[in-house]
Enzyme design. Sequence first.
Site, short mmCIF file in Angstrom:
data_model
loop_
_atom_site.label_atom_id
_atom_site.label_comp_id
_atom_site.label_asym_id
_atom_site.label_seq_id
_atom_site.Cartn_x
_atom_site.Cartn_y
_atom_site.Cartn_z
N LEU A 1 58.35 84.79 123.29
CA LEU A 1 57.81 85.30 122.04
C LEU A 1 57.90 86.82 121.97
O LEU A 1 58.05 87.40 120.90
CB LEU A 1 56.34 84.88 121.89
CG LEU A 1 56.05 83.41 121.64
CD1 LEU A 1 54.55 83.15 121.69
CD2 LEU A 1 56.60 82.99 120.28
N GLY B 1 54.60 95.88 128.35
CA GLY B 1 54.46 96.67 129.56
C GLY B 1 54.01 95.89 130.77
O GLY B 1 54.32 96.26 131.90
N LYS C 1 51.21 84.23 128.76
CA LYS C 1 51.62 85.58 129.18
C LYS C 1 51.85 85.57 130.68
O LYS C 1 50.92 85.35 131.46
CB LYS C 1 50.56 86.62 128.80
CG LYS C 1 50.97 88.04 129.18
CD LYS C 1 50.19 89.10 128.43
CE LYS C 1 48.80 89.27 128.96
NZ LYS C 1 48.12 90.47 128.40
N ASP D 1 42.73 99.69 124.02
CA ASP D 1 44.16 99.62 123.71
C ASP D 1 44.36 98.98 122.34
O ASP D 1 45.17 98.06 122.16
CB ASP D 1 44.91 98.83 124.79
CG ASP D 1 46.40 99.18 124.84
OD1 ASP D 1 46.79 100.20 124.23
OD2 ASP D 1 47.17 98.44 125.47
#
Length: 392
Positions: free
Chosen positions: A85, A89, A106, A204
């Site tokens: 997808l 980083g 992930k 973030d």
Amino acid sequence: MGISGLGPGFLGFGHWIRVLCPELGSIGSLIVFFGFVTFFAYKLRKQRHQEMHEGDEEFGELPGMPTRFTFQQLQEATDQFRHKLGEGGFGSVFVGQYGEERIAVKRLDRAGQGKREFLAEVQIIGSIHHIHLVRLIGFCAEKSHRLLVYEYMPKGSLDRWIYYSHGNDAPFLDWQTRRKVISHIAKGLCYLHEECMKRIAHLDVKPQNILLDENFNAKISDFGLSKLIDRDKSQVITRMRGTPGYLAPEWLTSQITEKADVYSFGVVVMEIISGRKNLDTSRSEESIHLITLLEEKVKSDELEDLIDKYSSDMQVHKQEVLEMMRLAMWCLQIDSKRRPQMSDVIKVLEGHMNAESKIDHNFVATSKTMFGIAENTGSSDPPQASHLSGPR
């Protein structure tokens, strides 16, 4: 591990064996030498094995843990990590299917997100639940494998929908959709800052970390850099982290509160309104930095110039958009104490109060004195992070 990997110092050990124990002879010295090599190699393997399992035990002790998957289960769920997808980083994200549910997995790079960041993400997002935070379904911590399993968000990340480029085939979002996304981000951050047992600073906040479902409902994702702040503490001291262009000025001091997220939120709102990246090196030198441009436009009463020119709907709702810009500028105050809490941002968005009108129209810190610390930094550039996360 080869003998050469032990270095010249260790190889010299064989010479000292011969000097100290001449009666052993050359063959005996070699036997002792290789015995030591075997012993140290064994100790090294044992230490690595122990560290690996200590890490696994650490995950097993976490309270309120989400589902723990085996690596094989996630291999099968993603068809051997076939369909990617996105990439960022800390690793890559793959789509998968687990039972009846579509999932996003992930897979973290070994050299990217460390154990501390992985633990933070599992602990933080695994123990909180909110409609505008991406749901963590589970994780895998097996040997060197570190994976996170999230709910699948079919529209992907916000950056795909707000940045104009010739290669981007995504349709332009209308003003009401953009307004809804802004409201959802605000509600997700308000929950983290004000409604959890401990304040959570995301640290973030950027379009790449805002995911959209099929109806463009927005959810905040990626908690790998988050910090918990005790309710009885005003701030937390931490090393610089985040993404250049979204970092609040106080990162120069490393004394951080959840107000760092409020500044980043203001940057994201301006990107949504203008349809461009905050830092865009493809533009002319004076237009590279959106927030510096905002300073100039508000002082010359030309804020309309920043409204997305590629969206006729944004132009139709010009007055509402300008009001949203004023809210963004309140969030972009250099002095963190002058920024609103996210609950106040929501009140403004819902029409229950007005944005603060008496604000400083300097949004980019050029010296530490601008936020209460003596000593000039001598630079007007946005602070650079020592711990950066790329788009993901």
